[in-house]
Scaffold this motif. Structure first.
Motif, PDB file in Angstrom:
ATOM      1  N   GLU A   1       0.564  -1.216  -0.057  1.00  0.00           N
ATOM      2  CA  GLU A   1      -0.162  -0.085   0.036  1.00  0.00           C
ATOM      3  C   GLU A   1       0.829   1.181   0.014  1.00  0.00           C
ATOM      4  OE1 GLU A   1      -3.052   0.365  -0.390  1.00  0.00           O
ATOM      5  OE2 GLU A   1      -3.397  -2.332  -1.053  1.00  0.00           O
ATOM      6  N   ASP A   2       2.158   1.801   0.767  1.00  0.00           N
ATOM      7  CA  ASP A   2       2.879   2.029   0.798  1.00  0.00           C
ATOM      8  C   ASP A   2       3.046   2.523  -0.656  1.00  0.00           C
ATOM      9  OD1 ASP A   2       2.525   2.603   3.754  1.00  0.00           O
ATOM     10  OD2 ASP A   2       3.690   1.489   4.132  1.00  0.00           O
TER      11      ASP A   2
ATOM     12  N   GLN B   1       3.180   5.879  -5.446  1.00  0.00           N
ATOM     13  CA  GLN B   1       3.711   5.640  -6.678  1.00  0.00           C
ATOM     14  C   GLN B   1       1.907   6.788  -7.520  1.00  0.00           C
ATOM     15  OE1 GLN B   1       3.006   1.728  -8.617  1.00  0.00           O
ATOM     16  NE2 GLN B   1       4.748   2.367  -9.862  1.00  0.00           N
ATOM     17  N   SER B   2       1.421   6.988  -7.435  1.00  0.00           N
ATOM     18  CA  SER B   2       0.604   7.688  -7.157  1.00  0.00           C
ATOM     19  C   SER B   2       0.862   9.149  -7.311  1.00  0.00           C
ATOM     20  CB  SER B   2      -1.053   7.342  -6.390  1.00  0.00           C
ATOM     21  OG  SER B   2      -1.145   7.183  -5.136  1.00  0.00           O
ATOM     22  N   TYR B   3       1.061   9.428  -6.211  1.00  0.00           N
ATOM     23  CA  TYR B   3       2.167  10.698  -5.584  1.00  0.00           C
ATOM     24  C   TYR B   3       2.782  10.762  -6.922  1.00  0.00           C
ATOM     25  CZ  TYR B   3      -0.230  11.055  -1.034  1.00  0.00           C
ATOM     26  OH  TYR B   3      -1.610  11.775  -0.259  1.00  0.00           O
ATOM     27  N   LEU B   4       3.763  10.122  -7.146  1.00  0.00           N
ATOM     28  CA  LEU B   4       4.781  10.885  -8.342  1.00  0.00           C
ATOM     29  C   LEU B   4       3.991  11.130  -9.983  1.00  0.00           C
ATOM     30  CD1 LEU B   4       7.361   8.189  -7.213  1.00  0.00           C
ATOM     31  CD2 LEU B   4       6.999  10.950  -6.848  1.00  0.00           C
ATOM     32  N   ILE B   5       3.040   9.739 -10.324  1.00  0.00           N
ATOM     33  CA  ILE B   5       2.542  10.130 -10.706  1.00  0.00           C
ATOM     34  C   ILE B   5       1.667  10.895 -10.828  1.00  0.00           C
ATOM     35  CG2 ILE B   5       3.371   7.673 -12.482  1.00  0.00           C
ATOM     36  CD1 ILE B   5       0.810   7.179 -11.502  1.00  0.00           C
TER      37      ILE B   5
END
Length: 71
Positions: free
Chosen positions: A30-31, A36-40
């Protein structure tokens, strides 16, 4: 042939790489997925952050208004 390593005696990976039903790598951490969702710049995360900030500001303004009216 898709054998990754073949020295004449050993064929490493011949069963794995030729198997069309080999397992796909899926990450469940989950982390890592959140990072990854923040980075993309995942729109779901950005939208949630936007509304969280709006709600936070609205609550602070409401509390300050009540405090000012109480005096």
């Amino acid at each position: 042939m898709l054998v990754r390593y073949n020295n004449g005696k050993i064929k490493i990976g011949c069963e794995y790489y030729l198997n069309p039903l080999r397992p796909k790598y899926i990450e469940y951490d989950e982390d890592m997925l959140e990072l990854q969702s923040y980075l993309i710049h995942d729109p779901r995360i950005l939208n949630r952050q936007y509304w969280a900030k709006r709600i936070y500001v609205a609550i602070i303004l409401f509390v300050l208004t009540i405090m000012l009216m109480a005096h």
